[in-house]
Scaffold this active site. Structure first.
Site: not given
Length: 295
Positions: A174, A242
């Site tokens: 990811k 983030k």
């Protein structure tokens, strides 16, 4: 996991709410939990159940799915005294669909094993549209047996489900995904500003670009909105900021150079610092316009 399951779904945000609804539609008994009440109420109206607290929701659940913003959120929900591992029954399966640090995912798998909880990391890609359409791409880390148990549920929310390795591997893939998406968004933004500066018919330009080697899911899903400066969040700048922090930290840990990725991470950080953290990540276009003196 054969048959219908009792599922505690923790995190009913932009991504979590439609994912939980797909599980309800598939016939599972789904208990929704969220920090704020309104999403839970909407979920109950859509056919789900109010799960109450995390401890209450997971007590009789066969499966617990978390879809939360960041590593500390998942850690708190999983490891706290009122959390998943202290209150779920032995043998329950925890599927974390959040995007968190790979090392955190590995730590959760170890903590889960000590508590008798099976853990897989299953971050998703596809944004709000993919969640609504049950067309997410899901990269899964965990043991063969645990991933096999998770797969029937993941197939209700995603279209591409791939087991990519042991615990933490899903989060590593990811991170790579977010690196590619951020870089592509930046280049699409630059291309649009470049085309507009030359007076080209931009809709036609994106159509032909999309049909060639420059075509991508990012261009197909984000290009039209970028042309009209529609930046309602499908995936917020804050969250991509983030995620790029995860990428840069993980790259540094293994001594991997990501010069372009690090540069885009700085651009996303600058966009966020300007107060645009709640916009869609395609708002990188705003920064390119500003740098070009066209904003």
């Amino acid at each position: 996991m054969a048959g219908m399951s009792t599922v505690a779904f923790i995190g009913l945000g932009i991504m979590g709410a439609p994912m939980a609804k797909h599980l309800v539609d598939a016939g599972h008994d789904v208990l929704g939990v969220n920090r704020s009440r309104e999403p839970v109420e909407r979920f109950v109206e859509a056919g789900g159940r109010d799960g109450g607290t995390v401890a209450e929701a997971v007590a009789d659940a066969d499966v617990v799915i978390t879809m939360l913003p960041d590593s500390p959120d998942v850690t708190a929900v999983a490891l706290g005294a009122d959390g998943i591992y202290a209150n779920a029954k032995k043998g329950a399966l925890h599927i974390d669909c959040s995007t968190i640090r790979p090392d955190t995912a590995r730590e959760l798998a170890e903590a889960g094993a000590s508590a008798g909880i099976r853990v897989v990391d299953a971050p998703v890609s596809g944004g709000e549209a993919g969640a609504k359409e049950a067309a997410l791409s899901i990269m899964v880390g965990g043991s063969d047996d645990d991933v096999a148990a998770a797969r029937p549920l993941l197939e209700k929310v995603g279209k591409t489900i791939v087991h990519v390795g042991p615990p933490g591997s899903g989060q590593t893939v990811k991170a790579a995904n977010q690196l590619i998406v951020a870089g592509t968004l930046e280049l699409v933004a630059e291309a649009i500003v470049f085309l507009e500066a030359h007076g080209v018919a931009t809709e036609a330009a994106l159509e032909v670009l999309g049909g060639g080697l420059a075509g991508s899911t990012v261009l197909a899903r984000k290009g039209a909105g970028m042309l009209v400066r529609e930046f309602s969040p499908g995936f917020r700048v804050d969250l991509h900021h983030k995620d790029l922090g995860i990428v840069t930290a993980a790259a540094r840990e293994r001594g991997v150079a990501i010069p372009l990725g690090a540069h885009v991470a700085q651009l996303v950080a600058a966009l966020r610092a300007q107060g645009h953290g709640d916009l869609d990540h395609s708002a990188l276009l705003k920064l390119v316009e500003q740098l070009s003196g066209r904003g």
